[in-house]
Enzyme design. Sequence first.
Site, short mmCIF file in Angstrom:
data_model
loop_
_atom_site.label_atom_id
_atom_site.label_comp_id
_atom_site.label_asym_id
_atom_site.label_seq_id
_atom_site.Cartn_x
_atom_site.Cartn_y
_atom_site.Cartn_z
N LYS A 58 0.82 -1.22 0.00
CA LYS A 58 0.00 0.00 0.00
C LYS A 58 0.85 1.26 0.00
O LYS A 58 0.66 2.16 -0.81
CB LYS A 58 -0.95 -0.02 1.20
N VAL A 59 1.80 1.35 0.95
CA VAL A 59 2.62 2.56 1.04
C VAL A 59 3.58 2.64 -0.14
O VAL A 59 3.72 3.70 -0.77
CB VAL A 59 3.40 2.60 2.37
N ASP B 243 9.17 -6.70 -5.20
CA ASP B 243 8.27 -7.27 -4.21
C ASP B 243 7.83 -8.62 -4.73
O ASP B 243 7.12 -8.71 -5.73
CB ASP B 243 7.04 -6.37 -3.99
N ALA C 15 10.16 2.46 6.64
CA ALA C 15 9.51 1.16 6.90
C ALA C 15 9.84 0.65 8.29
O ALA C 15 9.14 0.97 9.26
CB ALA C 15 9.95 0.16 5.82
N ARG C 16 10.91 -0.13 8.42
CA ARG C 16 11.34 -0.68 9.69
C ARG C 16 12.86 -0.57 9.77
O ARG C 16 13.57 -0.92 8.82
CB ARG C 16 10.93 -2.16 9.81
N ASP D 253 13.71 7.41 8.94
CA ASP D 253 12.65 7.73 9.90
C ASP D 253 12.53 6.65 10.97
O ASP D 253 11.85 6.85 11.97
CB ASP D 253 11.31 7.86 9.14
N GLU E 42 14.62 2.04 18.96
CA GLU E 42 13.98 3.35 19.04
C GLU E 42 13.62 3.68 20.47
O GLU E 42 13.00 2.86 21.15
CB GLU E 42 12.74 3.38 18.14
N HIS F 203 10.58 8.72 13.69
CA HIS F 203 9.45 7.84 13.36
C HIS F 203 8.16 8.64 13.16
O HIS F 203 7.16 8.44 13.85
CB HIS F 203 9.25 6.78 14.45
N GLY G 33 6.47 8.80 10.22
CA GLY G 33 5.77 8.38 9.00
C GLY G 33 4.27 8.53 9.05
O GLY G 33 3.65 8.98 8.08
N ALA G 34 3.67 8.19 10.16
CA ALA G 34 2.21 8.26 10.27
C ALA G 34 1.76 9.47 11.09
O ALA G 34 0.59 9.57 11.45
CB ALA G 34 1.67 6.99 10.91
#
Length: 614
Positions: free
Chosen positions: A220-221, A240, A300-301, A325, A330, A349, A351-352
Amino acid sequence: MTSSHSVMLRKMVVRRSMVETEKSWQCRRSGWKVEVEEEKEQGVRRMGVRAATGGSVAVETRTQSNEVLGKPTVLVSEKLGDAGIELLRKVANVDCSYNLTQEELISKISLCDALIVRSGTKVTREVFEASNGRLKVVGRAGVGIDNVDLQAATEVGCLVVNAPTANTVAAAEHGIALLTALARNVAQASASMKAGKWQRSKYVGVSLVDKTLAVMGFGKVGSEVGRRAKGLGMHVIAHDPYASAERARALGVELVSFDEALARADFISLHMPLTPTTDKIFNDESFKKCKKGVRIVNVARGGVIDEDALVRALDSGIVAQAALDVFTVEPPKEDNKLVQHENVVVTPHLGASTKEAQEGVAVEIAEAVVGALAGELAATAVNAPMVPAETIAELAPYVTLADKLGRLAVQLVSGVAGVKDVKVTYWSSRADDDLDTRLLRAMITKGLIEPVSSAFINLVNADYVAKQRGLRISEERQPSDGTIEYPLDRIQVKLYHVASKFASAIPDHTSEITLEGKVKDSVPHLTKVGSFSVDVSLEGSIILCRQVDQPGMIGKVGSVLGEEDVNISFMSVGRTSPRQHAVMAIGVDSEPSKTVLQKLGGIAAIEEIVFLKL
């Protein structure tokens, strides 16, 4: 607290029309109900929960004034938007306890029916074990679920849901923001000016137009990043292994191998989950395959990058710049070399982290958790098969039928050997790819195992528990002359290599207990026992009698039940031929006493009788 005040969780099949009341909240967990009965004494609610072993009962007394009796409890362990909290409070007692230690979480979890976390809370096996079976759903307010032990959740039948859509745009926008900031040295130039300097020549950037962006993870992202990068005039390729080639083509994106993506990219944007396969997938070996001077963005991660290897790649010039990010740990330590590196842009972090995304995630995860507590299979479930909502709605009456056929079948088994081999046959006029039977198989598994064990079965753990118990379930589909308007005509369940306490359930010359059923007017019916055709609604419990077919039998049986105040809901008689053997199936609203069953068995023409509880 004493065991006299405890109650047991009673697992029953749910009907979608059931409503919740203040006296008994009916949590239809992934399609099944858990009903909590209460004892009240001087205004105090006492509720018992069956231990995970199925043995002793743990009792808790709760008198908190902020809790509403009859409602489930949802623990929110990290900050959640107000809209989500308000939605939860409409149906549950909400406990917002932020910044819990692992020990504090473990001590609280046995009091909770649902848990909502973000990325900072680790939901480990110890947490699930400490819940003693009470925790029914874990909601991850966001996309990644690497902080939740999915295997442990699956083993105990706890549904895990996430919120994958609400923050998609926000994360993609942040990825693009870092991409452009990286290309034009925005962060470094800003810091330089704030330090009183004017260094135009030092911060000459690079253009994005006509550059190649490799999107690693085209979900999605990732696909939203690709869409926006195309708008910036970039050539977009993606890697992917699970991405749809058709979807990529529709966006004008070329799917390539991992190594090809590294070799061609001027910019790399990471959007892959953290799994054992992707853990530190960007390492010394990966960076050596990159085009010299590549620029990397990660929203992402953190764990997908070997941070020490990235420092070495930056120092050597293989990687010109990075924008991060997320980090392996963390928050990162103050002396983290990546954070301090002059060619790295970092954000904490974010992103959202837009107002719109935070509220959207809060609502999305709250809706998913509320739905799961109400027995709905969320489309965002991550440890259960993705069954579309329309499929669940269409199969609802067949779900009940499957569970009850399983329950009837296992009660017919005699001896101690148990059930090992089961065959389920579905008759349908639909094509094979238009009939999803995973939910039905799970319900048959539930019906076969729950009546003879302390296990709780749902779609999440059905296959796992069946495998652990050595239960082999095979499925077969047969064409039907019925209409495609209905997904199924009938279902047959066969138990192989078992003895039966009701011999008529085993057809002649076989060793299989055989039952069939179908749905009529949205109500499940038992339609066949062994070789005998019957027709009885599965709305209560059932008495099966094998008899010699002769006049007056229905009246005799009805009289015995009437005299003992056992109400008959349905009665059906199936026979091989007139005056030969017949099977009478009697639906009853209450469980008859042993005396009643003995009286029925004493009727001269009745050869065998069994009571089956639903």
